[in-house]
Structure formats: structure tokens, C-alpha cells
Design an enzyme around this catalytic site. Structure first.
Site, PDB file in Angstrom:
ATOM      1  N   LYS A   1       4.938   9.629  17.513  1.00 44.09           N
ATOM      2  CA  LYS A   1       3.546   9.767  17.969  1.00 44.09           C
ATOM      3  C   LYS A   1       3.361   9.011  19.286  1.00 44.09           C
ATOM      4  O   LYS A   1       4.031   7.996  19.526  1.00 44.09           O
ATOM      5  CB  LYS A   1       2.586   9.169  16.937  1.00 44.09           C
ATOM      6  CG  LYS A   1       2.284  10.075  15.765  1.00 44.09           C
ATOM      7  CD  LYS A   1       1.128   9.463  14.988  1.00 44.09           C
ATOM      8  CE  LYS A   1       0.872  10.163  13.696  1.00 44.09           C
ATOM      9  NZ  LYS A   1      -0.110   9.443  12.877  1.00 44.09           N
TER      10      LYS A   1
ATOM     11  N   LYS B   1       0.865  -1.178   0.000  1.00 39.28           N
ATOM     12  CA  LYS B   1       0.000   0.000   0.000  1.00 39.28           C
ATOM     13  C   LYS B   1       0.896   1.220   0.000  1.00 39.28           C
ATOM     14  O   LYS B   1       1.839   1.313   0.799  1.00 39.28           O
ATOM     15  CB  LYS B   1      -0.902   0.018   1.244  1.00 39.28           C
ATOM     16  CG  LYS B   1      -1.762   1.278   1.298  1.00 39.28           C
ATOM     17  CD  LYS B   1      -2.841   1.204   2.360  1.00 39.28           C
ATOM     18  CE  LYS B   1      -2.319   1.602   3.718  1.00 39.28           C
ATOM     19  NZ  LYS B   1      -3.424   1.788   4.691  1.00 39.28           N
TER      20      LYS B   1
ATOM     21  N   HIS C   1     -11.928  11.101  11.493  1.00 35.39           N
ATOM     22  CA  HIS C   1     -12.403  10.235  10.420  1.00 35.39           C
ATOM     23  C   HIS C   1     -12.411   8.766  10.817  1.00 35.39           C
ATOM     24  O   HIS C   1     -13.411   8.054  10.654  1.00 35.39           O
ATOM     25  CB  HIS C   1     -11.521  10.452   9.181  1.00 35.39           C
ATOM     26  CG  HIS C   1     -11.925   9.609   8.022  1.00 35.39           C
ATOM     27  ND1 HIS C   1     -13.071   9.835   7.308  1.00 35.39           N
ATOM     28  CD2 HIS C   1     -11.346   8.509   7.478  1.00 35.39           C
ATOM     29  CE1 HIS C   1     -13.176   8.922   6.362  1.00 35.39           C
ATOM     30  NE2 HIS C   1     -12.150   8.108   6.439  1.00 35.39           N
TER      31      HIS C   1
ATOM     32  N   ASN D   1     -12.595  14.111  23.350  1.00 37.68           N
ATOM     33  CA  ASN D   1     -11.775  14.479  22.201  1.00 37.68           C
ATOM     34  C   ASN D   1     -11.099  15.815  22.452  1.00 37.68           C
ATOM     35  O   ASN D   1     -11.656  16.701  23.096  1.00 37.68           O
ATOM     36  CB  ASN D   1     -12.617  14.549  20.922  1.00 37.68           C
ATOM     37  CG  ASN D   1     -11.741  14.568  19.675  1.00 37.68           C
ATOM     38  OD1 ASN D   1     -10.802  13.786  19.567  1.00 37.68           O
ATOM     39  ND2 ASN D   1     -12.015  15.468  18.751  1.00 37.68           N
TER      40      ASN D   1
HETATM   41  P1  NAD Z   1      -8.349  12.953  11.725  1.00 39.62           P
HETATM   42  O1  NAD Z   1      -7.474  14.080  11.321  1.00 39.62           O
HETATM   43  O2  NAD Z   1      -9.674  12.776  11.075  1.00 39.62           O
HETATM   44  O3  NAD Z   1      -8.622  13.042  13.309  1.00 39.62           O
HETATM   45  C1  NAD Z   1      -7.569  13.321  14.195  1.00 39.62           C
HETATM   46  C2  NAD Z   1      -8.015  13.071  15.619  1.00 39.62           C
HETATM   47  O4  NAD Z   1      -6.924  13.385  16.489  1.00 39.62           O
HETATM   48  C3  NAD Z   1      -9.169  13.957  16.071  1.00 39.62           C
HETATM   49  O5  NAD Z   1      -9.945  13.259  17.016  1.00 39.62           O
HETATM   50  C4  NAD Z   1      -8.445  15.126  16.731  1.00 39.62           C
HETATM   51  O6  NAD Z   1      -9.249  15.842  17.641  1.00 39.62           O
HETATM   52  C5  NAD Z   1      -7.322  14.387  17.424  1.00 39.62           C
HETATM   53  N1  NAD Z   1      -6.185  15.249  17.740  1.00 39.62           N
HETATM   54  C6  NAD Z   1      -5.533  16.107  16.914  1.00 39.62           C
HETATM   55  N2  NAD Z   1      -4.535  16.729  17.587  1.00 39.62           N
HETATM   56  C7  NAD Z   1      -4.554  16.247  18.858  1.00 39.62           C
HETATM   57  C8  NAD Z   1      -3.767  16.489  20.010  1.00 39.62           C
HETATM   58  N3  NAD Z   1      -2.762  17.350  20.016  1.00 39.62           N
HETATM   59  N4  NAD Z   1      -4.064  15.797  21.138  1.00 39.62           N
HETATM   60  C9  NAD Z   1      -5.071  14.879  21.161  1.00 39.62           C
HETATM   61  N5  NAD Z   1      -5.855  14.617  20.093  1.00 39.62           N
HETATM   62  C10 NAD Z   1      -5.589  15.289  18.951  1.00 39.62           C
HETATM   63  O7  NAD Z   1      -7.455  11.652  11.585  1.00 39.62           O
HETATM   64  P2  NAD Z   1      -7.906  10.143  11.435  1.00 39.62           P
HETATM   65  O8  NAD Z   1      -7.990   9.824  10.005  1.00 39.62           O
HETATM   66  O9  NAD Z   1      -9.065   9.879  12.302  1.00 39.62           O
HETATM   67  O10 NAD Z   1      -6.611   9.389  12.000  1.00 39.62           O
HETATM   68  C11 NAD Z   1      -6.302   9.422  13.382  1.00 39.62           C
HETATM   69  C12 NAD Z   1      -4.956   8.760  13.628  1.00 39.62           C
HETATM   70  O11 NAD Z   1      -5.025   7.377  13.289  1.00 39.62           O
HETATM   71  C13 NAD Z   1      -3.791   9.321  12.814  1.00 39.62           C
HETATM   72  O12 NAD Z   1      -2.688   9.466  13.672  1.00 39.62           O
HETATM   73  C14 NAD Z   1      -3.511   8.235  11.793  1.00 39.62           C
HETATM   74  O13 NAD Z   1      -2.182   8.240  11.341  1.00 39.62           O
HETATM   75  C15 NAD Z   1      -3.849   7.004  12.602  1.00 39.62           C
HETATM   76  N6  NAD Z   1      -4.151   5.812  11.806  1.00 39.62           N
HETATM   77  C16 NAD Z   1      -3.676   4.616  12.259  1.00 39.62           C
HETATM   78  C17 NAD Z   1      -3.935   3.461  11.546  1.00 39.62           C
HETATM   79  C18 NAD Z   1      -3.452   2.143  12.066  1.00 39.62           C
HETATM   80  O14 NAD Z   1      -3.538   1.144  11.352  1.00 39.62           O
HETATM   81  N7  NAD Z   1      -2.994   2.071  13.283  1.00 39.62           N
HETATM   82  C19 NAD Z   1      -4.678   3.519  10.363  1.00 39.62           C
HETATM   83  C20 NAD Z   1      -5.195   4.732   9.948  1.00 39.62           C
HETATM   84  C21 NAD Z   1      -4.921   5.870  10.698  1.00 39.62           C
END
Ligand code: NAD
Length: 321
Positions: A226, A67, A138, A160
Site C-alpha cells: 500500500k 487483536k 469509514h 477523495n
Molecule cells: P473505507 O473502505 O471505508 O474507505 C476507503 C477510502 O479509500 C475511501 O476514501 C476511498 O475513496 C479511498 N480509496 C479507495 N480506492 C482508492 C484509490 N485507488 N485511490 C485513492 N483512494 C482510494 O476504508 P476505511 O475503513 O476508511 O480504511 C481506510 C484505510 O485505512 C485502509 O487502507 C485501512 O487498512 C487503513 N487503516 C489503517 C489503520 C492504522 O492504524 N494505520 C487502522 C484502520 C484502518
């Protein structure tokens, strides 16, 4: 080569199919039938984007591929696209020829939600009643929808960093017929299962925010630097993961290992619990923590599944390549 465009995925892939594909590939990884390649993930110095590649080979399912994609934090505001963008490529393991190109955005959300769901199925207490969410972006909506199918939950609580986003997850709870309550982080102690899915680089969940007996799936930390939870929580918990090498380098365990609070050998593979070679949760008081780092094989598994469905339904585009 078959192309399955992003626009087709929603009508093809189900949460159940994603769950089965991910549970199966975690099991194959633990029995060494499938392995992930080292992850490449780079800050490209443009649009604050993180871009990279996750790949692997599943000898049991004969799935080879990668991917390509990442995270563009300004996408939604500037371009009206979701922040995660990715495409999955599958190759014929016999010839090395490309066999499919599949839209990876929705599949990423479904396979990530499936991973925490698989962890809940195998590690959460059977009598879990309160579901806690930290994060409301998201991915959080997909996470919550899938998690609620794993136990007889009676209530959802949520926190949140940007409280104005909480209605995103309140809506999912209400759709499942459950009440939703916004809480302070200290209020997470009420939860039997917690999912954290945020993009933070500084921990927000402290060790004393999580009560004994809780299962917490940490899903947001997928990059060096992170961190969603205080490292001390990993020392208190039994730590499970999709892939140990990723957990200690780009996952939540990177910090606890670096601080000497736990060792790499303390991190268990969830697939071993699925296969019955690891006992998983040992008691009702234990905190189990799933460090879901996201592995390439999850993407390949759901992509292979969706290609099959697309061929069956006649919506795969066949191109000479
Ligand atoms: P998004 O941008 O839609 O949402 C981000 C979230 O993080 C929101 O709830 C926001 O309020 C919160 N946030 C932002 N800054 C913050 C801070 N300083 N302190 C606490 N919370 C904070 O992103 P998303 O698409 O929902 O993705 C969220 C995370 O999941 C990302 O870090 C992404 O890389 C990770 N992710 C992980 C996997 C996996 O397989 N583990 C897969 C997809 C995404």
C-alpha cells in the site's frame, strides 16, 4: 473471562480516553516498557480479505494480548457490515489465562484517530488553521472529528478518489462549526495539517501537493504494497512513526526505504517526542510526516481501558472459561 460486546463500546469509550491510552502507550514503547510482536497479515484468497494478528506486551500497564481481524472490502455492499472487522483478546500476564474478549471495530477507529491526533498535538504548528483530508471512508470521519480538537482550525478542505463520498467528511466539519471545501489534490497546499486515510496501493499525494510547514499524518498504509504518498515526500519531510519496524516494512516508509531515499535510522519514534527525548518539529518550514501504521499495543491499551469502564458500569459479561 469478561466479554465487552461491540454494541457496548460506543457508550463506554470516549475520544479523550482513547487519546490518553494511545499517547501513554506510544510513550511506553519509546522508553522500552512496552513492545509489539511482529505483525501477521495475510491475503487469505477469499473475499479479497486481509486477515491477521497484532499483539504485544506492555509491562508498565501489565497488558498482554492481541487483536485478530482485518479488512473485508466487500462487506458493506454484500453484507451490510463495515469493512474492518476485529476482536481484541487480553490475557493475564501472570498466568497466560485469557481475561477479556472485546469488540474491536469501533475501538480500532478510535485508537487510529487517536494516533493521528497525538501526532498533531506533538508535531503540527501551533498556529495551524486549515485542516486537509484525503479520504472520506469509514475511518476518515473518526480521524477528522478527533483532529479538529487539536488546534483552532478555521476551515476543512478535502479530496477523495470517490468524490461522492466527500459529504461524509463535510458533515463532520459542519458539526464542528467549520466550513468545508472540496479541492483538487494541488489545493492541499493550503492545508497546515493533512490526514490521508485511504486504501490505495498507488500514491495519490505527490511531494509538491504538500506545502512547507505542514504536518501530514499518513494513516492508510498498514500493509506491504500500500502507498498513499509519493516516496519523494518522505525524503523532503522529517518522518515520525508509531513503530519503526512496522513503518519500514508495512508502513508508508517501506517505499522510500526500498528506493534508497531515506534510511531506517531517519525514521523517528513519536513516543520519543512525547517523552521529550526527541525534539520533534525543528522549524515552522519543516514538513513533519507521521507514518501511522497501527500497532497492537494501541488496541490493547484502549481495550484495557474499556474493560475497566465496562466493569465500573456493570455491563461486562462474566463467563467461565
Ligand atoms: P473505507 O473502505 O471505508 O474507505 C476507503 C477510502 O479509500 C475511501 O476514501 C476511498 O475513496 C479511498 N480509496 C479507495 N480506492 C482508492 C484509490 N485507488 N485511490 C485513492 N483512494 C482510494 O476504508 P476505511 O475503513 O476508511 O480504511 C481506510 C484505510 O485505512 C485502509 O487502507 C485501512 O487498512 C487503513 N487503516 C489503517 C489503520 C492504522 O492504524 N494505520 C487502522 C484502520 C484502518
Amino acid at each position: 473471562m469478561l466479554i465487552v460486546p461491540e454494541r457496548e463500546i460506543a457508550d463506554l469509550m470516549t475520544r479523550e480516553a482513547a487519546f490518553d491510552a494511545v499517547e501513554g502507550v506510544f510513550a511506553a514503547m519509546a522508553s522500552k516498557d512496552a513492545y509489539n510482536f511482529p505483525v501477521i497479515r495475510e491475503a487469505i484468497g477469499h473475499e479479497d480479505a486481509l486477515y491477521g494478528f497484532k499483539g504485544g506486551f506492555d509491562k508498565a500497564g501489565m497488558t498482554l494480548g492481541l487483536k485478530a481481524g482485518g479488512y473485508w472490502p466487500n462487506n458493506l455492499e454484500k453484507h451490510g457490515h463495515i469493512n474492518h472487522q476485529s476482536t481484541i483478546f487480553l490475557f493475564d500476564p501472570d498466568t497466560g489465562m485469557v481475561s477479556a474478549m472485546v469488540g474491536g471495530n469501533l475501538l480500532t477507529a478510535l485508537r487510529t484517530a487517536a494516533a493521528s491526533s497525538v501526532s498533531i498535538k506533538h508535531l503540527a504548528r501551533k498556529d495551524a488553521k486549515v485542516m486537509g483530508m484525503v479520504g472520506a471512508g469509514h475511518q476518515a470521519t473518526f480521524q477528522l472529528r478527533a483532529a479538529l480538537e487539536q488546534r483552532q482550525f478555521e476551515k476543512v478542505i478535502g479530496w477523495n478518489y470517490h468524490p461522492e463520498m466527500l459529504p461524509n467528511i463535510e458533515k463532520i466539519a459542519n458539526e464542528a462549526g467549520l466550513p468545508f471545501e472540496a479541492v483538487e489534490l494541488e489545493g492541499m497546499r493550503e492545508a497546515d495539517v493533512v490526514i490521508s486515510i485511504t486504501s490505495t496501493f498507488a500514491p495519490t499525494i505527490m511531494a509538491d501537493h504538500i506545502a512547507p510547514g505542514t504536518h501530514i499524518a499518513c494513516m492508510g498504509t498498514d500493509t506491504k504494497g500500500k502507498q498513499e504518498v509519493e516516496a519523494a515526500l518522505l525524503a523532503r519531510a522529517t518522518v515520525f512513526t508509531d513503530e519503526v519496524a512496522q513503518s519500514v516494512s508495512i508502513g508508508e516508509a517501506q517505499h522510500a526505504v526500498a528506493q534508497g531515499l531515506i534510511k531506517e535510522s531517519d525514521v523517528h519514534q513519536l513516543g520519543a517526542v512525547i517523552n521529550g527525548t526527541d525534539k520533534g518539529r525543528a522549524s515552522d518550514d519543516e514538513i513533519t510526516l507521521f507514518d501511522g501504521t497501527g500497532v497492537g499495543l494501541q488496541d490493547l491499551a484502549v481495550a484495557a481501558s474499556v474493560v475497566e469502564l465496562a466493569v465500573q458500569k456493570g455491563v461486562a459479561i462474566d463467563v467461565d472459561f
